[in-house]
Each structure stands twice: as C-alpha cells, then as structure tokens.
Design an enzyme around this catalytic site. Sequence first.
Site, mmCIF file in Angstrom:
data_model
loop_
_atom_site.group_PDB
_atom_site.id
_atom_site.type_symbol
_atom_site.label_atom_id
_atom_site.label_comp_id
_atom_site.label_asym_id
_atom_site.label_seq_id
_atom_site.Cartn_x
_atom_site.Cartn_y
_atom_site.Cartn_z
ATOM 1 N N ARG A 54 -2.934 -10.983 -5.758
ATOM 2 C CA ARG A 54 -1.702 -10.488 -6.372
ATOM 3 C C ARG A 54 -0.672 -11.580 -6.639
ATOM 4 O O ARG A 54 0.023 -11.532 -7.661
ATOM 5 C CB ARG A 54 -1.066 -9.402 -5.498
ATOM 6 C CG ARG A 54 -0.616 -9.871 -4.131
ATOM 7 C CD ARG A 54 0.346 -8.883 -3.493
ATOM 8 N NE ARG A 54 -0.264 -7.576 -3.329
ATOM 9 C CZ ARG A 54 0.427 -6.478 -3.068
ATOM 10 N NH1 ARG A 54 1.743 -6.538 -2.972
ATOM 11 N NH2 ARG A 54 -0.147 -5.323 -2.898
ATOM 12 N N GLU A 139 5.619 -2.506 6.675
ATOM 13 C CA GLU A 139 5.793 -3.660 5.812
ATOM 14 C C GLU A 139 6.975 -4.544 6.198
ATOM 15 O O GLU A 139 7.044 -5.690 5.791
ATOM 16 C CB GLU A 139 5.933 -3.179 4.370
ATOM 17 C CG GLU A 139 4.631 -2.584 3.863
ATOM 18 C CD GLU A 139 4.826 -1.632 2.709
ATOM 19 O OE1 GLU A 139 5.997 -1.369 2.355
ATOM 20 O OE2 GLU A 139 3.842 -1.166 2.155
ATOM 21 N N SER A 155 -1.017 -3.185 5.344
ATOM 22 C CA SER A 155 0.165 -2.568 5.938
ATOM 23 C C SER A 155 -0.130 -1.144 6.395
ATOM 24 O O SER A 155 0.490 -0.645 7.324
ATOM 25 C CB SER A 155 1.324 -2.573 4.941
ATOM 26 O OG SER A 155 0.989 -1.819 3.794
ATOM 27 N N LEU A 156 -1.068 -0.463 5.739
ATOM 28 C CA LEU A 156 -1.433 0.886 6.150
ATOM 29 C C LEU A 156 -2.102 0.857 7.520
ATOM 30 O O LEU A 156 -1.835 1.686 8.386
ATOM 31 C CB LEU A 156 -2.373 1.520 5.115
ATOM 32 C CG LEU A 156 -1.834 1.629 3.690
ATOM 33 C CD1 LEU A 156 -2.882 2.238 2.777
ATOM 34 C CD2 LEU A 156 -0.565 2.472 3.665
#
Length: 295
Positions: A54, A139, A155-156
């Site tokens: 990303r 996060e 983050s989950l």
Amino acid sequence: MEFIQFHPTALYHPGDRPNFLITEAMRGYGAVLRNLKGEEFMHKYDPRLSLAPRDIVARAIDSEMKLTGDDHVYLDVTHKDPEETRRHFPNIYAKCLSLGIDITKDYIPVAPAAHYLCGGIKVDSNAESSIRRLYAVGECSCTGLHGGNRLASNSLIEAVVYADAAARHAIANASHYEWRTDVPSWNDEGTRHPEEMVLITQSIKEVNQIMGTYVGIVRSNLRLDRAWNRLDILYEETEKLFKQSKASREICELRNIINVGYLIMRQAKERKESRGLHYTVDYPPQPRGEHGEEK
C-alpha cells in the site's frame, strides 16, 4: 504517532474529499491502476505492478497526480466477470452505482486517503499504556505485533487479541480502584457560545489541508517546517477562542486535531530515515540486507 496510515484507493468524487474506501482486496482480485488517459503506470514504480504494498501504491498514485496535475487516477475492474465482481464487492458496487459509476463497465476514480493513525501509543501485553488504567487497542496502539508498514488486516487480529487482554486485565483489577469524588465541576464562568461557528469549521479545514499537503504521502524537511509554522498560527487562534468559549464538542475536537497534528509532525521531524509509511525525500530508503539490516 509518527505515521499516517494511507489507504491507496479511496473513491474520489468531485467537490468532496475521498471518504469511501475501496478495499485493497480489489487489487488482489485483479484491479488495475490507470491514469486519466487510461494507461497503466505501476510498471514504472514496482515489478509487482498493482499488487505492490500500500505505501508504494499510494506514493505511485501521488507521483502520477503531481506529474499530470490531476486530482485522481482510475482503478479498473472492467476486465473481470461482471457477476463475480458484483458478488465479491456488493457495497462498493452499490456505492459507486449511486454516483453513476457502474464498476463492471466504468473505471473507478480513486485518490489516496489518510484514514487513521498507525501504531502511536505504546502498550504492554495487557494493552495498558504508560498512563495507568488507560488502554489502547487497535490501530491507535503500538503493540510490537506489526512493523511500520503493516498489512491492512493485522489491526483486526490485534484488536481481538489485545481487546481480550485489556478486558481480562481490567476485570481483574477493577475492584482495586476507587472513584475520585473531589473533582470540581467545570467552571465556564465568563465564557460564551462562539458567535461564529465558521471560525471552528474553517480551522478544521485548514488543519486537514496542512496535514494532507505538507505531511502527507511524501514528506520533506521543508514541507514539515512549513506545516509546523502554519499549525502554530491555528494553535494560537484556537486556544484564544477556547478560553473565551463555552466548551463544545466541536472546539474540543479542533484542539485535539491540532495536538495530534503536532505529535505527527514532531515525530516525523525527529526521524532521520524513511521507514514503513514514513517516507521523506531528505532521507531516502537505504538498501537492506537479507536480515533487514542497513548495508
């Protein structure tokens, strides 16, 4: 809090800032990035093309937009099976269709968007910060389970693991805590409601513009210094307004936004390297060995 986490593809709609995230799973599904001429461009930046991480994709889009002066690029899934696309991404399909974009036939206009902080608050294995009884989960926290360039789904996992740890720790210790009863009531004597709410809303817009323009995807010492000086002006204006005004959600949010901006800039100015999502042209990334050490 030294990083702004960038989502490389957020839906761009004229007259509005990007605010609907196009999941990165769409790039994994086979979506291709194109400029406004319809040309692919990721081959100029990374051999993995549109499947690059990303931060690389976000910088590539930013670079293309700066080169052309355009305010967005395109994400293309028109080459995929329409029924499969609708089945995999029903929410994206519906949202885009509501704006007149059929993603099975039309390119999706996208731009990079900063949508949360990544790894700011240091916590222990109980998700407790250095301030006793203050927990940070998800996060906003720095757990050590991810690096500076984490993947979106990490983050989950962290939120589940550390939320459980925080809950267990809080339950085990709750009986040891006492309520403070000597906290005085808020005294707003001599203050008044702001006569012009536009003073607050305009300052919020200015902070957004400063952070997005100068402290965004690609940073430099010059941009960070300029952002710091401009944020100083907003800070002084906001503190003066706060002392004269009755406390409200809006003005408290503005103060918090400015303080977070200061924290991000301070850490960015202190870090003399590019790492993960913090990329500065003054300290380009150094080649690393097979174990991650700088050569």
